[in-house]
Write a protein that holds these residues in place. Structure first.
Motif, PDB file in Angstrom:
ATOM      1  N   GLY A  45       0.799  -1.211   0.000  1.00 59.39           N
ATOM      2  CA  GLY A  45       0.000   0.000   0.000  1.00 59.39           C
ATOM      3  C   GLY A  45       0.835   1.265   0.000  1.00 59.39           C
ATOM      4  N   ASP A  46       0.571   2.162   0.954  1.00 63.65           N
ATOM      5  CA  ASP A  46       1.173   3.488   0.951  1.00 63.65           C
ATOM      6  C   ASP A  46       2.061   3.747   2.160  1.00 63.65           C
ATOM      7  N   ALA A 392      -3.781  -0.293   2.282  1.00 58.06           N
ATOM      8  CA  ALA A 392      -3.799   0.889   1.421  1.00 58.06           C
ATOM      9  C   ALA A 392      -5.031   1.755   1.643  1.00 58.06           C
TER      10      ALA A 392
END
Length: 433
Positions: A45-46, A392
């Motif tokens: 994800g981030d 995410a």
């Protein structure tokens, strides 16, 4: 430049700093605003995405190795694959490894990754004796269970939000072969595979591929693979050319019917209840690493990997309910993995708890996030949580309800000036800045 996690969602335009020495790293850190460390970018994800990131890949030096004890001292930017390529032929292996070798040591610690032997060994932090952490002030501190222990327990699993890991001391394990004796057990439903996890809990490694689209009496049909280090076959592996996915495939190719067909073929390829074979460690631990850029299989919009854990006392009922909901959505994945976890560790944001974890991929499409919100609620109702290294899109409320030591984590970050200095898209989304 545009950066993203392995799931290719979300993306952000970022300034990427690539210092080549420790002194350059300190200079970049002290002269920059908020940033996050980034290794191979293989978190899904981030968590390693921000408007400014500092790459650790040039910090990939070996410092020392004790051939008698297996104690290794090296820079945090070296990857697990680079270590295995160097040390496996010498008779040494990683005691804990995730499902990809394309991960830096710093990333493995920041995510406190786990492998197929968590039920016996625990997370990656269990094999780490100490590391040196670069703080927001530019000072580097040695962190271990005895020295600056608050930082040690916050950094292991802390998603890079306490500082930048510079170098690591960890322990390798001796082996006499680069091969694994693998036994595949066939289970017709979830009850059977849960029983197999119980009966095979003494196996060094265990993991199940699970058909998340099968329903009714076949709900949760699985192939459980157990493994032991072989004493045969030698320490050298044959060289295999990797397969490459050169372009983004049309998203429409990955649909209910294609996944269902794949799952049926994959399950039925094993024709006996128990099948034994000798396989390479790469085949056993890193089957997807042979397919370069496999994230392109999900199309240009990317995908979300969803991994959750629920405690053992709720495991069977909870996993049944969640799998039933996934099967009814017809959004199942052909990459679905079920594992048993052992005891929880003292790290403040570490993911595992004693119980069961399921990881699966969903291509990004209309209605997906609404389904995942439903699954979040079910996971929370059963006392579970979502893996930060795969996340995410989890909400702040879900995170703070399920990670009950997050306030202690923030206390440590505040004490060392990390809040609003080491930040990511994820940390902002989860209300940690």
């Amino acid at each position: 430049m545009l950066i993203q996690g392995w799931g290719r969602y979300p993306s952000v335009n970022a300034v990427v700093e690539e210092p080549r020495t420790i002194s350059d790293t300190i200079a970049v850190l002290t002269n920059s605003g908020p940033l996050i460390g980034r290794g191979m970018g293989r978190s899904y994800g981030d968590s390693a995405s921000s408007k400014q990131v500092i790459s650790t890949r040039a910090l990939n030096h070996l410092k020392s190795f004790d051939q008698e004890t297996g104690l290794l001292h090296c820079s945090a930017g070296i990857t697990l694959g680079e270590l295995l390529e160097l040390f496996t032929p010498r008779g040494w292996f990683l005691p804990v490894t995730p499902g990809t070798k394309f991960v830096t040591l710093g990333g493995a610690i920041a995510s406190d990754v786990h492998g197929k032997n968590h039920h016996l060994i625990g997370c990656f932090s269990e094999i780490v004796d100490s590391f040196r952490l670069l703080l927001a002030s530019g000072e580097a501190l040695e962190c271990s269970r005895e020295q600056n222990a608050d930082l040690f327990f916050a950094t292991c699993g802390g998603m890079g939000l306490t500082g930048l890991i510079l170098d690591v001391c960890l322990r390798l394990k001796p082996i006499t072969s680069a091969y694994i004796e693998q036994t595949t057990h066939k289970a017709t439903n979830l009850v059977e595979v849960m029983d197999l996890f119980d009966s095979e809990q003494g196996a060094t490694y265990s993991v199940a591929w699970i058909d998340c689209l099968a329903g009714d009496k076949n709900l949760g049909r699985s192939l459980l693979m157990t493994g032991e280090h072989s004493t045969e076959g030698g320490l050298e592996l044959p060289r295999n050319r990797p397969i490459n996915v050169p372009i983004d495939l049309p998203s429409a190719l990955l649909n209910r019917y294609s996944v269902q067909a794949f799952n049926t073929l994959y399950y039925n390829r094993v024709r006996t209840l128990h099948n034994c074979e000798r396989v390479t460690y790469e085949s056993f631990f890193y089957p997807l690493d042979r397919i370069l850029n496999w994230n392109r299989l999900y199309g240009k919009n990317g995908f979300v990997q969803y991994q959750f854990v629920i405690p053992k006392d709720a495991g069977r009922r909870g996993m049944h309910d969640i799998l039933k909901r996934i099967a009814s959505s017809h959004r199942g994945s052909f990459l679905a993995v079920l594992k048993a976890f052992g005891r929880e560790n003292p790290n403040l944001l570490s993911f595992p708890m004693e119980g069961y974890t399921l990881a699966l991929d969903f291509k990004i499409s209309t209605g997906l996030f609404e389904l995942l919100n439903e699954l979040d609620a079910m996971v929370l109702d059963h006392g579970g949580r979502i893996y930060l290294a795969k996340d995410a899109r989890m909400s702040e409320a879900t995170f703070k309800r399920s990670y009950n030591r997050w306030e202690d984590f923030q206390t440590v970050r505040s004490q060392y000036g990390a809040i609003n200095k080491f930040t990511s898209l994820q940390s902002h989304r989860l209300g940690l800045e």
